[in-house]
Design a protein around this motif. Structure first.
Motif, PDB file in Angstrom:
ATOM      1  N   ILE A 154       0.865  -1.176   0.000  1.00 57.85           N
ATOM      2  CA  ILE A 154       0.000   0.000   0.000  1.00 57.85           C
ATOM      3  C   ILE A 154       0.903   1.228   0.000  1.00 57.85           C
ATOM      4  CG2 ILE A 154      -1.718   1.331   1.277  1.00 57.85           C
ATOM      5  CD1 ILE A 154      -2.780  -1.335   2.359  1.00 57.85           C
ATOM      6  N   PHE A 155       0.746   2.074  -1.024  1.00 58.25           N
ATOM      7  CA  PHE A 155       1.526   3.304  -1.159  1.00 58.25           C
ATOM      8  C   PHE A 155       0.632   4.472  -0.796  1.00 58.25           C
ATOM      9  CE2 PHE A 155       3.112   6.925  -3.594  1.00 58.25           C
ATOM     10  CZ  PHE A 155       4.451   6.913  -3.244  1.00 58.25           C
ATOM     11  N   HIS A 173      -1.163  15.855   3.097  1.00 58.65           N
ATOM     12  CA  HIS A 173      -0.037  15.768   4.023  1.00 58.65           C
ATOM     13  C   HIS A 173      -0.225  16.530   5.337  1.00 58.65           C
ATOM     14  CE1 HIS A 173       1.644  14.551   0.190  1.00 58.65           C
ATOM     15  NE2 HIS A 173       2.676  14.051   0.828  1.00 58.65           N
ATOM     16  N   ARG A 174      -1.445  16.993   5.611  1.00 60.96           N
ATOM     17  CA  ARG A 174      -1.669  17.801   6.820  1.00 60.96           C
ATOM     18  C   ARG A 174      -2.959  17.387   7.526  1.00 60.96           C
ATOM     19  NH1 ARG A 174      -0.407  21.944   2.962  1.00 60.96           N
ATOM     20  NH2 ARG A 174      -2.594  22.521   2.920  1.00 60.96           N
ATOM     21  N   ASP A 175      -3.214  18.047   8.650  1.00 57.77           N
ATOM     22  CA  ASP A 175      -4.466  17.917   9.393  1.00 57.77           C
ATOM     23  C   ASP A 175      -4.762  16.478   9.837  1.00 57.77           C
ATOM     24  OD1 ASP A 175      -4.844  20.674   9.007  1.00 57.77           O
ATOM     25  OD2 ASP A 175      -5.954  20.344   7.142  1.00 57.77           O
ATOM     26  N   GLY A 176      -3.705  15.717  10.130  1.00 59.02           N
ATOM     27  CA  GLY A 176      -3.895  14.362  10.625  1.00 59.02           C
ATOM     28  C   GLY A 176      -4.304  13.333   9.588  1.00 59.02           C
ATOM     29  N   LYS A 177      -4.409  13.754   8.328  1.00 54.80           N
ATOM     30  CA  LYS A 177      -4.849  12.838   7.267  1.00 54.80           C
ATOM     31  C   LYS A 177      -3.884  11.672   7.041  1.00 54.80           C
ATOM     32  CE  LYS A 177      -8.593  15.071   6.326  1.00 54.80           C
ATOM     33  NZ  LYS A 177      -9.841  14.635   6.902  1.00 54.80           N
ATOM     34  N   PRO A 178      -2.564  11.878   7.102  1.00 57.43           N
ATOM     35  CA  PRO A 178      -1.686  10.726   6.897  1.00 57.43           C
ATOM     36  C   PRO A 178      -1.922   9.603   7.916  1.00 57.43           C
ATOM     37  CG  PRO A 178      -0.440  12.740   6.620  1.00 57.43           C
ATOM     38  CD  PRO A 178      -1.791  13.124   7.170  1.00 57.43           C
ATOM     39  N   LYS A 187      -4.061   4.208   9.308  1.00 59.83           N
ATOM     40  CA  LYS A 187      -4.943   3.359  10.120  1.00 59.83           C
ATOM     41  C   LYS A 187      -5.984   2.649   9.252  1.00 59.83           C
ATOM     42  CE  LYS A 187      -4.440   5.716  14.549  1.00 59.83           C
ATOM     43  NZ  LYS A 187      -5.133   6.499  15.607  1.00 59.83           N
ATOM     44  N   ALA A 188      -6.546   3.354   8.286  1.00 55.56           N
ATOM     45  CA  ALA A 188      -7.539   2.745   7.395  1.00 55.56           C
ATOM     46  C   ALA A 188      -6.905   1.656   6.533  1.00 55.56           C
ATOM     47  CB  ALA A 188      -8.181   3.815   6.514  1.00 55.56           C
ATOM     48  N   LEU A 198      -4.605  -0.413   7.265  1.00 48.97           N
ATOM     49  CA  LEU A 198      -4.313  -1.650   8.000  1.00 48.97           C
ATOM     50  C   LEU A 198      -5.441  -2.668   7.872  1.00 48.97           C
ATOM     51  CD1 LEU A 198      -2.583  -0.358  11.236  1.00 48.97           C
ATOM     52  CD2 LEU A 198      -1.539  -1.238   9.139  1.00 48.97           C
ATOM     53  N   ASN A 199      -6.649  -2.194   7.574  1.00 50.22           N
ATOM     54  CA  ASN A 199      -7.786  -3.103   7.412  1.00 50.22           C
ATOM     55  C   ASN A 199      -7.649  -3.997   6.187  1.00 50.22           C
ATOM     56  OD1 ASN A 199      -9.171  -2.105   9.694  1.00 50.22           O
ATOM     57  ND2 ASN A 199      -9.922  -0.379   8.491  1.00 50.22           N
ATOM     58  N   CYS A 200      -6.829  -3.593   5.227  1.00 49.87           N
ATOM     59  CA  CYS A 200      -6.713  -4.389   4.001  1.00 49.87           C
ATOM     60  C   CYS A 200      -5.265  -4.775   3.688  1.00 49.87           C
ATOM     61  CB  CYS A 200      -7.343  -3.657   2.825  1.00 49.87           C
ATOM     62  SG  CYS A 200      -6.679  -2.039   2.499  1.00 49.87           S
ATOM     63  N   LEU A 201      -4.368  -4.647   4.656  1.00 52.29           N
ATOM     64  CA  LEU A 201      -2.963  -5.011   4.451  1.00 52.29           C
ATOM     65  C   LEU A 201      -2.730  -6.453   4.873  1.00 52.29           C
ATOM     66  CD1 LEU A 201      -0.083  -3.965   3.694  1.00 52.29           C
ATOM     67  CD2 LEU A 201       0.235  -3.548   6.150  1.00 52.29           C
ATOM     68  N   ASP A 202      -2.089  -7.221   4.006  1.00 53.34           N
ATOM     69  CA  ASP A 202      -1.696  -8.583   4.340  1.00 53.34           C
ATOM     70  C   ASP A 202      -0.749  -8.553   5.538  1.00 53.34           C
ATOM     71  OD1 ASP A 202      -1.478 -11.513   3.166  1.00 53.34           O
ATOM     72  OD2 ASP A 202       0.558 -10.903   3.724  1.00 53.34           O
ATOM     73  N   GLU A 203      -0.773  -9.590   6.361  1.00 61.22           N
ATOM     74  CA  GLU A 203       0.059  -9.606   7.577  1.00 61.22           C
ATOM     75  C   GLU A 203       1.548  -9.507   7.265  1.00 61.22           C
ATOM     76  OE1 GLU A 203       0.493 -14.359   8.509  1.00 61.22           O
ATOM     77  OE2 GLU A 203      -1.174 -13.288   9.400  1.00 61.22           O
ATOM     78  N   ASN A 204       1.957  -9.882   6.060  1.00 61.45           N
ATOM     79  CA  ASN A 204       3.359  -9.759   5.639  1.00 61.45           C
ATOM     80  C   ASN A 204       3.550  -8.644   4.620  1.00 61.45           C
ATOM     81  OD1 ASN A 204       4.350 -11.974   7.210  1.00 61.45           O
ATOM     82  ND2 ASN A 204       3.297 -13.318   5.770  1.00 61.45           N
ATOM     83  N   GLY A 205       2.563  -7.755   4.514  1.00 57.86           N
ATOM     84  CA  GLY A 205       2.602  -6.705   3.507  1.00 57.86           C
ATOM     85  C   GLY A 205       3.435  -5.494   3.911  1.00 57.86           C
ATOM     86  N   TYR A 206       3.499  -4.553   3.000  1.00 61.03           N
ATOM     87  CA  TYR A 206       4.298  -3.340   3.168  1.00 61.03           C
ATOM     88  C   TYR A 206       3.424  -2.105   3.005  1.00 61.03           C
ATOM     89  CZ  TYR A 206       8.272  -6.431   2.485  1.00 61.03           C
ATOM     90  OH  TYR A 206       9.190  -7.437   2.617  1.00 61.03           O
ATOM     91  N   ILE A 207       3.662  -1.123   3.849  1.00 61.64           N
ATOM     92  CA  ILE A 207       3.092   0.213   3.689  1.00 61.64           C
ATOM     93  C   ILE A 207       4.243   1.138   3.319  1.00 61.64           C
ATOM     94  CG2 ILE A 207       2.016   2.179   4.852  1.00 61.64           C
ATOM     95  CD1 ILE A 207       0.508   0.231   6.600  1.00 61.64           C
TER      96      ILE A 207
END
Length: 85
Positions: free
Chosen positions: A8-9, A14-19, A24-25, A27-36
């Motif tokens: 996930i890229f 880049h402001r106001d807490g959006k990153p 956090k959002a 993580l709901n679709c990231l494989d347990e061995n995946g990369y952010i």
């Protein structure tokens, strides 16, 4: 069956807490061995998201390019150190 992303890229607002919200959002679709991958980790709100990920036990490798590109995983990121950029 559920599908999970290997990579996930995130390079959004880049402001106001959006990153951190984006991270956090994701993580709901990231494989347990995946990369952010976060772009612009030198920016304060993106840095906050970076620090949150490492606080959650993610390993990190940062490519110190002009805008800093950081890769996070629950697995090893040591192999990234061998890449030329």
């Amino acid at each position: 069956s559920d599908l999970y992303a290997q990579i996930i890229f995130i390079d959004g607002f880049h402001r106001d807490g959006k990153p951190l919200q984006d991270v956090k959002a994701s993580l709901n679709c990231l494989d347990e061995n995946g990369y952010i991958i976060l772009h612009d980790t030198w920016m304060p709100d993106v840095k906050e998201a970076s620090e949150w990920l490492t606080g959650q036990g993610f390993n990190c490798h940062t490519f110190e390019t002009d805008n800093y590109l950081s890769v996070y995983s629950k697995g090893s990121v040591e192999w990234l150190k061998t890449l030329a950029y």
